[in-house]
Design a protein around this motif. Structure first.
Motif, mmCIF file in Angstrom:
data_model
loop_
_atom_site.group_PDB
_atom_site.id
_atom_site.type_symbol
_atom_site.label_atom_id
_atom_site.label_comp_id
_atom_site.label_asym_id
_atom_site.label_seq_id
_atom_site.Cartn_x
_atom_site.Cartn_y
_atom_site.Cartn_z
ATOM 1 N N GLY A 105 29.743 -42.578 -18.514
ATOM 2 C CA GLY A 105 30.276 -41.333 -17.749
ATOM 3 C C GLY A 105 30.345 -41.842 -16.228
ATOM 4 N N ALA A 106 30.253 -42.782 -15.962
ATOM 5 C CA ALA A 106 30.437 -43.026 -14.421
ATOM 6 C C ALA A 106 31.683 -42.774 -13.887
ATOM 7 C CB ALA A 106 30.088 -44.416 -14.021
ATOM 8 N N ALA A 107 31.983 -41.836 -12.605
ATOM 9 C CA ALA A 107 33.356 -41.702 -12.249
ATOM 10 C C ALA A 107 33.981 -43.208 -11.636
ATOM 11 C CB ALA A 107 33.282 -40.398 -11.109
ATOM 12 N N SER A 108 33.304 -43.933 -10.966
ATOM 13 C CA SER A 108 33.555 -45.005 -10.373
ATOM 14 C C SER A 108 32.492 -46.134 -10.346
ATOM 15 C CB SER A 108 33.929 -44.861 -8.887
ATOM 16 O OG SER A 108 34.953 -43.988 -8.726
ATOM 17 N N PHE A 109 32.852 -47.435 -9.979
ATOM 18 C CA PHE A 109 31.914 -48.371 -10.023
ATOM 19 C C PHE A 109 32.201 -49.115 -8.644
ATOM 20 C CE2 PHE A 109 29.782 -52.559 -10.349
ATOM 21 C CZ PHE A 109 28.766 -52.409 -11.365
ATOM 22 N N ILE A 110 31.481 -49.513 -7.834
ATOM 23 C CA ILE A 110 31.530 -50.053 -6.567
ATOM 24 C C ILE A 110 30.539 -51.054 -6.398
ATOM 25 C CG2 ILE A 110 31.524 -49.998 -3.933
ATOM 26 C CD1 ILE A 110 32.340 -46.920 -4.373
ATOM 27 N N THR A 111 31.267 -52.375 -6.240
ATOM 28 C CA THR A 111 30.403 -53.601 -6.023
ATOM 29 C C THR A 111 29.764 -53.377 -4.455
ATOM 30 O OG1 THR A 111 31.288 -54.850 -7.885
ATOM 31 C CG2 THR A 111 29.984 -56.114 -5.998
ATOM 32 N N LYS A 112 28.679 -53.423 -4.391
ATOM 33 C CA LYS A 112 28.132 -53.308 -2.673
ATOM 34 C C LYS A 112 28.546 -54.559 -1.965
ATOM 35 C CE LYS A 112 23.579 -51.310 -3.719
ATOM 36 N NZ LYS A 112 22.201 -51.233 -3.680
ATOM 37 N N PRO A 113 29.404 -54.267 -0.901
ATOM 38 C CA PRO A 113 29.839 -55.393 0.038
ATOM 39 C C PRO A 113 28.567 -55.996 0.507
ATOM 40 C CG PRO A 113 30.565 -53.350 0.676
ATOM 41 C CD PRO A 113 29.584 -53.107 -0.362
ATOM 42 N N VAL A 114 28.682 -57.473 0.736
ATOM 43 C CA VAL A 114 27.925 -58.292 1.534
ATOM 44 C C VAL A 114 27.448 -57.937 2.894
ATOM 45 C CG1 VAL A 114 27.776 -59.986 -0.369
ATOM 46 C CG2 VAL A 114 29.267 -60.290 1.674
ATOM 47 N N THR A 115 28.598 -57.603 3.625
ATOM 48 C CA THR A 115 28.420 -57.382 5.080
ATOM 49 C C THR A 115 28.397 -55.830 5.498
ATOM 50 O OG1 THR A 115 30.848 -57.277 5.466
ATOM 51 C CG2 THR A 115 29.831 -59.420 5.397
ATOM 52 N N PHE A 116 27.709 -55.673 6.599
ATOM 53 C CA PHE A 116 27.582 -54.384 6.994
ATOM 54 C C PHE A 116 29.093 -53.661 7.268
ATOM 55 C CE2 PHE A 116 27.214 -50.890 10.391
ATOM 56 C CZ PHE A 116 26.417 -50.229 9.618
ATOM 57 N N GLU A 117 29.983 -54.428 7.811
ATOM 58 C CA GLU A 117 31.500 -54.236 8.035
ATOM 59 C C GLU A 117 31.959 -53.659 6.578
ATOM 60 O OE1 GLU A 117 30.036 -57.069 9.243
ATOM 61 O OE2 GLU A 117 29.765 -56.350 11.299
ATOM 62 N N GLY A 118 31.854 -54.553 5.852
ATOM 63 C CA GLY A 118 32.278 -54.211 4.586
ATOM 64 C C GLY A 118 31.881 -53.084 3.900
ATOM 65 N N LEU A 119 30.637 -52.485 4.127
ATOM 66 C CA LEU A 119 30.021 -51.328 3.537
ATOM 67 C C LEU A 119 30.583 -50.138 4.488
ATOM 68 C CD1 LEU A 119 27.735 -50.093 1.755
ATOM 69 C CD2 LEU A 119 26.358 -50.621 3.566
ATOM 70 N N VAL A 120 30.756 -50.313 5.865
ATOM 71 C CA VAL A 120 31.298 -49.235 6.540
ATOM 72 C C VAL A 120 32.665 -49.166 5.819
ATOM 73 C CG1 VAL A 120 32.381 -48.464 8.662
ATOM 74 C CG2 VAL A 120 30.046 -49.663 8.770
ATOM 75 N N GLU A 121 33.519 -49.976 5.666
ATOM 76 C CA GLU A 121 34.618 -49.844 4.948
ATOM 77 C C GLU A 121 34.666 -49.311 3.776
ATOM 78 O OE1 GLU A 121 38.256 -50.107 6.025
ATOM 79 O OE2 GLU A 121 36.907 -50.428 8.062
ATOM 80 N N VAL A 122 33.738 -49.656 2.901
ATOM 81 C CA VAL A 122 33.507 -48.889 1.361
ATOM 82 C C VAL A 122 33.225 -47.355 1.706
ATOM 83 C CG1 VAL A 122 32.169 -48.807 -0.514
ATOM 84 C CG2 VAL A 122 33.110 -50.870 0.261
ATOM 85 N N MET A 123 32.333 -47.157 2.627
ATOM 86 C CA MET A 123 31.692 -45.737 2.800
ATOM 87 C C MET A 123 33.076 -44.983 3.301
ATOM 88 S SD MET A 123 28.902 -45.646 1.484
ATOM 89 C CE MET A 123 27.962 -44.232 2.020
ATOM 90 N N ARG A 124 33.727 -45.439 4.287
ATOM 91 C CA ARG A 124 34.859 -44.771 4.889
ATOM 92 C C ARG A 124 35.924 -44.302 3.527
ATOM 93 N NH1 ARG A 124 36.582 -48.046 8.802
ATOM 94 N NH2 ARG A 124 35.510 -46.913 10.345
ATOM 95 N N GLY A 125 35.940 -45.397 2.717
ATOM 96 C CA GLY A 125 36.958 -44.936 1.581
ATOM 97 C C GLY A 125 36.280 -43.876 0.553
ATOM 98 N N PHE A 126 35.199 -44.127 0.246
ATOM 99 C CA PHE A 126 34.032 -43.213 -0.512
ATOM 100 C C PHE A 126 34.044 -41.851 0.060
ATOM 101 C CE2 PHE A 126 30.352 -41.114 -1.028
ATOM 102 C CZ PHE A 126 30.037 -41.167 -2.302
ATOM 103 N N GLY A 127 34.059 -41.941 1.563
ATOM 104 C CA GLY A 127 33.746 -40.371 2.036
ATOM 105 C C GLY A 127 35.232 -39.785 2.117
ATOM 106 N N THR A 128 36.311 -40.470 2.521
ATOM 107 C CA THR A 128 37.699 -39.969 2.376
ATOM 108 C C THR A 128 38.015 -39.315 0.869
ATOM 109 O OG1 THR A 128 38.434 -41.208 4.039
ATOM 110 C CG2 THR A 128 40.137 -40.325 2.803
ATOM 111 N N TYR A 129 37.764 -40.145 0.332
ATOM 112 C CA TYR A 129 38.266 -39.779 -1.523
ATOM 113 C C TYR A 129 37.324 -38.558 -1.786
ATOM 114 C CZ TYR A 129 39.061 -40.203 -6.125
ATOM 115 O OH TYR A 129 39.660 -39.924 -7.526
#
Length: 140
Positions: A105-129
């Motif tokens: 029942g997961a709505a999405s699956f995200i693989t954790k990025p290996v860099t902090f910059e990648g995590l910021v980008e993922v969180m930006r997309g996550f937050g916007t969505y």
């Protein structure tokens, strides 16, 4: 966010702060047991004013006591909680974990990025969505 790794929790908080212009409150639990206690407002989370229901849950898969798979299954089996969207955020890239997460029942699956910059980008997309694009059920 349910994640047993303190460093991951701190990085997620910092990445979210850097990636969102709006104020998004992020609360943490250490594992699936605490997540279910929090969501069901059981001790030590019994104060409803201090434990608002989340609009979305970020869930790690590999945690002690009750892992993310077990927590996701319990959450989706609970009629009062199953509408809360759950986004699995894991270091795993295994097809088995991705498929099982969606089957549970997961709505999405995200693989954790290996860099902090990648995590910021993922969180930006996550937050916007999750805050600007989708409609979420109101806390009942």
């Amino acid at each position: 966010m349910a994640d047993d790794d303190e460093d991951d929790r701190l990085l997620a908080r910092e990445a979210l702060a850097q990636s969102l212009a709006l104020a998004a409150e992020l609360r943490f639990v250490n594992d699936g047991v605490e997540l279910m206690q929090y969501l069901r407002r059981e001790p030590p989370f019994a104060d409803a004013a201090a434990t608002p229901r989340p609009g979305v849950i970020l869930l790690d898969l590999n945690m002690p006591r009750m892992d993310g798979r077990e927590a996701l299954q319990a959450l989706k089996a609970d009629p009062e909680l199953r509408r809360i969207p759950v986004v699995v955020m894991s270091t795993s890239q295994a097809d088995e974990d991705i498929v099982r997460s969606y089957d549970l029942g997961a709505a999405s699956f995200i693989t954790k990025p290996v860099t902090f910059e990648g995590l910021v980008e993922v969180m930006r997309g996550f937050g916007t969505y999750w805050t600007e694009v989708v409609g979420l059920p109101a806390d009942e």
